[in-house]
Scaffold this active site. Structure first.
Site, PDB file in Angstrom:
ATOM      1  N   LYS A  60       0.822  -1.223   0.000  1.00 41.91           N
ATOM      2  CA  LYS A  60       0.000   0.000   0.000  1.00 41.91           C
ATOM      3  C   LYS A  60       0.854   1.270   0.000  1.00 41.91           C
ATOM      4  CE  LYS A  60      -0.433   0.341   4.976  1.00 41.91           C
ATOM      5  NZ  LYS A  60      -1.033  -0.223   6.170  1.00 41.91           N
ATOM      6  N   ARG A  77      -6.342   0.466  17.780  1.00 42.40           N
ATOM      7  CA  ARG A  77      -6.927   0.644  16.456  1.00 42.40           C
ATOM      8  C   ARG A  77      -7.851  -0.553  16.269  1.00 42.40           C
ATOM      9  NH1 ARG A  77      -3.452   1.350  10.957  1.00 42.40           N
ATOM     10  NH2 ARG A  77      -3.777  -0.895  10.859  1.00 42.40           N
TER      11      ARG A  77
HETATM   12  C1  LIG Z   1       0.028  -0.850   6.769  1.00 43.54           C
HETATM   13  C2  LIG Z   1      -0.139  -2.055   7.564  1.00 43.54           C
HETATM   14  C3  LIG Z   1       0.962  -2.913   7.771  1.00 43.54           C
HETATM   15  C4  LIG Z   1       2.365  -2.582   7.301  1.00 43.54           C
HETATM   16  O1  LIG Z   1       2.955  -1.672   8.167  1.00 43.54           O
HETATM   17  P1  LIG Z   1       4.520  -1.256   8.036  1.00 43.54           P
HETATM   18  O2  LIG Z   1       4.782  -0.455   9.237  1.00 43.54           O
HETATM   19  O3  LIG Z   1       4.650  -0.473   6.779  1.00 43.54           O
HETATM   20  O4  LIG Z   1       5.301  -2.509   7.980  1.00 43.54           O
HETATM   21  C5  LIG Z   1       0.734  -4.078   8.476  1.00 43.54           C
HETATM   22  N1  LIG Z   1      -0.486  -4.385   8.956  1.00 43.54           N
HETATM   23  C6  LIG Z   1      -1.556  -3.587   8.797  1.00 43.54           C
HETATM   24  C7  LIG Z   1      -2.869  -3.985   9.364  1.00 43.54           C
HETATM   25  C8  LIG Z   1      -1.420  -2.400   8.093  1.00 43.54           C
HETATM   26  O5  LIG Z   1      -2.486  -1.604   7.919  1.00 43.54           O
END
Ligand SMILES: *Cc1c(COP(=O)(O)O)cnc(C)c1O
Length: 392
Positions: free
Chosen positions: A40, A162
């Site tokens: 993403k 969250r």
């Molecule tokens: C964006 C996201 C990740 C990845 O996080 P990073 O800090 O970029 O590794 C992992 N899990 C969820 C649920 C996310 O929304």
């Protein structure tokens, strides 16, 4: 037609990306941990997603279902993970496109089960109707001899506040319901997310809490779970320093792979410059550092403070907040240049320390932070350039 060599440019070194990913995956594998590649951050550009596919990530993951759809349409075959707990209104797409998702609401699980059933039947009917299926991808629940179910990971909120079940009994009840009563879903595991809203650190204690929840679920359903998903890049430090408790076997990694760096991680084996942002200088002049006239708010309605440092050499770069979000999230590579501000389409640089070296028409390079990557990859006004990996 736009000129071919227009700026700003976001350059991505696919070889460096692949290096970072392979190095991190190898260290995770040594601890029995698989890596879901989180795409993403770069809006799931297929050129980059293919690197993750080539490296053998078991999943490509995004919070946005439309990005997963784009990956399928680009011919990516790796199973796809939806990271954001889904909206009820998108469950049809989730059933069609995603192979696995993170979940925290029982009602959503029930409706997803129905959506997967429907997708499977629609697919069967289309095949029975002799419709050509050359390009379309078999949905998760589609009926070959055995039904391919949509996998779910139930999220436990361990204090970051969250997503995730807060009440453990509620999580266990949901797990049991998926296992017994929702035949189109497969309870693949439990997971957690930390260091997002509540800034709660991922620690071995938190991992053990998650493992305990996994054990309770396993006892309740009478079998082992496939995954205990210990979080994101903020959990990687435990893999690197050897403190990750055994049993956690899946991480979802975005930022640490892309930037080759993460707070709390000791990484001397990665490249920090997978991304290079390049912008062209359109003005270079000596100007006062303190504005002249009556001060009001800036272009965004903010009251700013300005320090009077006398006359300074300043350069204007032709890119702005529209391209990268916040000027604190870009950093000039040339030492001696300081970003002192920006508006939508302009970036204002103090170049006094390197003033003989900066000219109109120069192209300056910047490092980017994760927050600006989302903007830079989401706009057509930034040209993308890929440096191919050396496959030899
Ligand atoms: C964006 C996201 C990740 C990845 O996080 P990073 O800090 O970029 O590794 C992992 N899990 C969820 C649920 C996310 O929304």
């Amino acid at each position: 037609m736009m000129t071919e060599n227009r700026y700003p440019v976001l350059e991505i070194d696919l070889g460096k990306l692949e290096h970072n990913l392979r190095e991190i995956m190898a260290r995770c594998a040594a601890s029995g941990i698989q890596v879901a590649g989180v795409v993403k951050g770069f809006t799931a550009w297929p050129e980059m997603a293919r690197v993750y596919e080539r490296c053998g990530c078991p999943y490509l993951a995004s919070s946005r279902i439309e990005q997963l759809k784009k990956l399928r349409e680009a011919g990516i075959r790796t199973p796809l993970m939806l990271l954001r707990v889904p909206m009820l209104s998108e469950l049809g797409d989730v059933a069609e496109v995603a192979d696995i998702s993170l979940q925290s609401e029982t009602e959503t699980l029930r409706q997803l089960n129905a959506a997967v059933e429907k997708a499977a039947k629609d697919y069967k009917n289309r095949r029975a109707g002799g419709e050509r299926e050359t390009e379309s991808v078999e949905p998760a629940g589609s009926g070959h001899s055995e039904v391919r179910r949509h996998k779910v990971i139930l999220m436990a909120d361990l204090g970051d506040l969250r997503e995730g079940f807060w009440d453990r009994q509620e999580l266990i009840r949901a797990a049991l319901e998926v296992e017994r009563d929702l035949p189109y879903l497969e309870l693949a595991g439990v997971g957690t997310n930390l260091t997002c809203f509540g800034s709660v650190k991922a620690t071995p204690e938190k991992m053990r809490e998650l493992l305990e929840i996994a054990a309770q679920v396993e006892e309740t359903i009478g079998r082992e779970l496939t995954y205990v998903c210990g979080g994101a890049s903020s959990s990687l430090h435990m893999v690197l320093d050897g403190t990750m408790p055994a049993g956690v076997n899946l991480l979802r990694l975005g930022e640490s792979v892309l930037l080759g760096d993460f707070l709390g991680c000791e990484m001397d084996f990665t490249y920090r410059d997978v991304f290079t942002l390049k912008a062209e200088v359109v003005e270079v002049k000596d100007k006062p550092s303190y504005p002249s006239g009556e001060l009001t708010a800036d272009a965004f309605g903010r009251i700013r403070q300005y320090e009077d440092l006398g006359i300074r050499r300043r350069a204007l770069a032709a890119m702005g907040l529209v391209d990268y979000g916040s000027y604190t999230d870009i950093r000039p590579r040339m030492r001696g240049i300081e970003v002192i501000g920006a508006s939508s389409d302009h970036t204002i640089l103090d170049v006094e320390a390197v003033k003989e070296r900066i000219h109109v028409g120069d192209v300056l390079e910047f490092d980017i932070r994760y927050a600006s990557m989302v903007y830079l990859t989401n706009t057509d006004s930034v040209r993308r350039v890929f440096i191919p990996a050396d496959l030899g």
